[in-house]
Write a protein that holds these residues in place. Structure first.
Motif, PDB file in Angstrom:
ATOM      1  N   GLY A  34       0.832  -1.193   0.000  1.00  0.00           N
ATOM      2  CA  GLY A  34       0.000   0.000   0.000  1.00  0.00           C
ATOM      3  C   GLY A  34       0.866   1.242   0.000  1.00  0.00           C
ATOM      4  N   ARG A  35       0.256   2.363  -0.324  1.00  0.00           N
ATOM      5  CA  ARG A  35       0.986   3.626  -0.341  1.00  0.00           C
ATOM      6  C   ARG A  35       1.452   4.014   1.059  1.00  0.00           C
ATOM      7  NH1 ARG A  35      -3.004   7.359  -4.125  1.00  0.00           N
ATOM      8  NH2 ARG A  35      -2.175   6.746  -6.164  1.00  0.00           N
ATOM      9  N   ASN A  36       2.416   4.931   1.111  1.00  0.00           N
ATOM     10  CA  ASN A  36       2.809   5.505   2.394  1.00  0.00           C
ATOM     11  C   ASN A  36       1.600   6.155   3.063  1.00  0.00           C
ATOM     12  OD1 ASN A  36       5.482   4.754   2.017  1.00  0.00           O
ATOM     13  ND2 ASN A  36       6.056   6.707   1.099  1.00  0.00           N
ATOM     14  N   GLY A  37       1.432   5.866   4.343  1.00  0.00           N
ATOM     15  CA  GLY A  37       0.306   6.423   5.077  1.00  0.00           C
ATOM     16  C   GLY A  37      -0.978   5.636   4.967  1.00  0.00           C
ATOM     17  N   MET A 202      -3.664  -5.888  -0.099  1.00  0.00           N
ATOM     18  CA  MET A 202      -3.479  -4.484  -0.439  1.00  0.00           C
ATOM     19  C   MET A 202      -4.326  -3.641   0.505  1.00  0.00           C
ATOM     20  SD  MET A 202      -3.955  -2.692  -4.150  1.00  0.00           S
ATOM     21  CE  MET A 202      -3.671  -0.931  -4.367  1.00  0.00           C
ATOM     22  N   ILE A 203      -3.688  -2.634   1.123  1.00  0.00           N
ATOM     23  CA  ILE A 203      -4.379  -1.758   2.061  1.00  0.00           C
ATOM     24  C   ILE A 203      -4.418  -0.350   1.493  1.00  0.00           C
ATOM     25  CG2 ILE A 203      -2.254  -1.323   3.391  1.00  0.00           C
ATOM     26  CD1 ILE A 203      -4.052  -1.231   5.914  1.00  0.00           C
ATOM     27  N   ASP A 219       0.207 -10.460 -12.799  1.00  0.00           N
ATOM     28  CA  ASP A 219      -0.646  -9.863 -13.829  1.00  0.00           C
ATOM     29  C   ASP A 219      -0.893  -8.377 -13.579  1.00  0.00           C
ATOM     30  OD1 ASP A 219      -0.863 -12.293 -15.132  1.00  0.00           O
ATOM     31  OD2 ASP A 219      -2.754 -12.831 -14.162  1.00  0.00           O
ATOM     32  N   GLU A 220      -0.917  -7.979 -12.309  1.00  0.00           N
ATOM     33  CA  GLU A 220      -1.274  -6.600 -11.965  1.00  0.00           C
ATOM     34  C   GLU A 220      -0.077  -5.766 -11.520  1.00  0.00           C
ATOM     35  OE1 GLU A 220      -4.684  -6.011  -9.504  1.00  0.00           O
ATOM     36  OE2 GLU A 220      -5.570  -7.950 -10.032  1.00  0.00           O
ATOM     37  N   GLU A 221       1.134  -6.321 -11.661  1.00  0.00           N
ATOM     38  CA  GLU A 221       2.308  -5.661 -11.080  1.00  0.00           C
ATOM     39  C   GLU A 221       2.492  -4.231 -11.575  1.00  0.00           C
ATOM     40  OE1 GLU A 221       7.134  -6.290 -10.491  1.00  0.00           O
ATOM     41  OE2 GLU A 221       5.939  -7.791 -11.553  1.00  0.00           O
ATOM     42  N   GLN A 222       2.384  -4.007 -12.875  1.00  0.00           N
ATOM     43  CA  GLN A 222       2.642  -2.669 -13.392  1.00  0.00           C
ATOM     44  C   GLN A 222       1.629  -1.651 -12.888  1.00  0.00           C
ATOM     45  OE1 GLN A 222       5.490  -1.676 -15.049  1.00  0.00           O
ATOM     46  NE2 GLN A 222       4.595   0.277 -14.408  1.00  0.00           N
ATOM     47  N   LEU A 228       1.454   2.649  -6.476  1.00  0.00           N
ATOM     48  CA  LEU A 228       2.321   2.896  -5.321  1.00  0.00           C
ATOM     49  C   LEU A 228       3.292   4.025  -5.558  1.00  0.00           C
ATOM     50  CD1 LEU A 228       3.120  -0.833  -4.408  1.00  0.00           C
ATOM     51  CD2 LEU A 228       1.621   0.710  -3.160  1.00  0.00           C
ATOM     52  N   GLY A 229       3.530   4.359  -6.822  1.00  0.00           N
ATOM     53  CA  GLY A 229       4.467   5.425  -7.139  1.00  0.00           C
ATOM     54  C   GLY A 229       5.901   5.014  -6.938  1.00  0.00           C
TER      55      GLY A 229
END
Length: 230
Positions: A34-37, A202-203, A219-222, A228-229
């Motif tokens: 997940g993203r930061n935060g 995934m959060i 399959d979803e990596e990209q 996620l940046g």
């Protein structure tokens, strides 16, 4: 081994985790992305009892642990390697490893620690402050094993490390996984995670929004990397 249901966690009046649910089976490596935060570290700290205001259920083995102290949870076999590694810079490697009282039944003796982490044996009398980033991370992982952890929470173990060191950390995680330990991993490096992980959660904004297998992750990596940046 770990089952979380309807977990809410707060920092003051801020509602960080919202009805979180996930499970980790014995012997698995499960990665939280997940993203930061997004709430990843808050979730790990909730498991070890380091977030005072929580509701819901956190079961470890057959026991409900949400109302237990961090010390009790640690003694039950839950170990935590935080993002900042949490080592004592003025102590040497041996002192960092042995500063706590180990579980004599489940704790790894020093001989076993040094077998799996030979660089720590070579550095055992060296001050922790002088270790490289990768060596500090190995020490952070080894310490809960010495204490007797059967379940490891690893928060961003590859952050800031060179690729060759990341590969070494991956080899260590697979090595200790082969001994039967269970791991919940927070990791942004999806390529690294794919080498060690069985499943992913995934959060997003404090909520679990997706569960993925390794095949689905590939399959979803990209799209996930874009999200996620990283």
């Amino acid at each position: 081994m770990l089952e979380i249901r309807n977990l809410d966690a707060y920092y003051g009046e801020s509602h960080i985790l919202q009805s979180v649910g996930l499970s980790v089976d014995a012997g698995e490596v499960v990665t939280l992305v997940g993203r930061n935060g997004a709430g990843k570290t808050t979730l790990l700290k909730s498991i070890i009892g380091d977030i005072p205001r929580r509701t819901g259920s956190i079961r470890f083995g057959s026991s409900e642990i949400i109302d237990l102290s961090p010390e009790r949870i640690c003694r039950m076999g839950v170990g935590f390697a935080p993002e900042d590694r949490g080592i004592f810079s003025t102590l040497n490697v041996h002192e960092n490893l042995t500063i706590g009282r180990p579980n004599k039944t489940t704790g790894w003796p020093l001989e076993r620690i040094y077998q799996h982490f030979p660089i720590l044996k070579a550095r055992r009398l060296q001050k922790a402050a002088s270790l490289s980033g990768g060596e500090k991370q190995m020490l952070a992982i080894a310490r809960p094993l010495y204490m007797g952890a059967s379940f490891l929470l690893l928060d961003e173990p590859t952050e800031g490390l060179a690729p060759v060191v990341v590969d070494a950390i991956g080899a260590i995680i697979n090595d200790i996984k082969s001994t039967g330990l269970t791991i919940l991993l927070v990791e942004q490096n999806l390529q690294f995670a794919a080498e060690v992980t069985d499943r992913y959660y995934m959060i997003e904004n404090g909520k679990i929004v997706k569960e993925l297998t390794n095949l689905q992750m590939a399959d979803e990596e990209q799209s996930l990397l874009d999200y996620l940046g990283v």
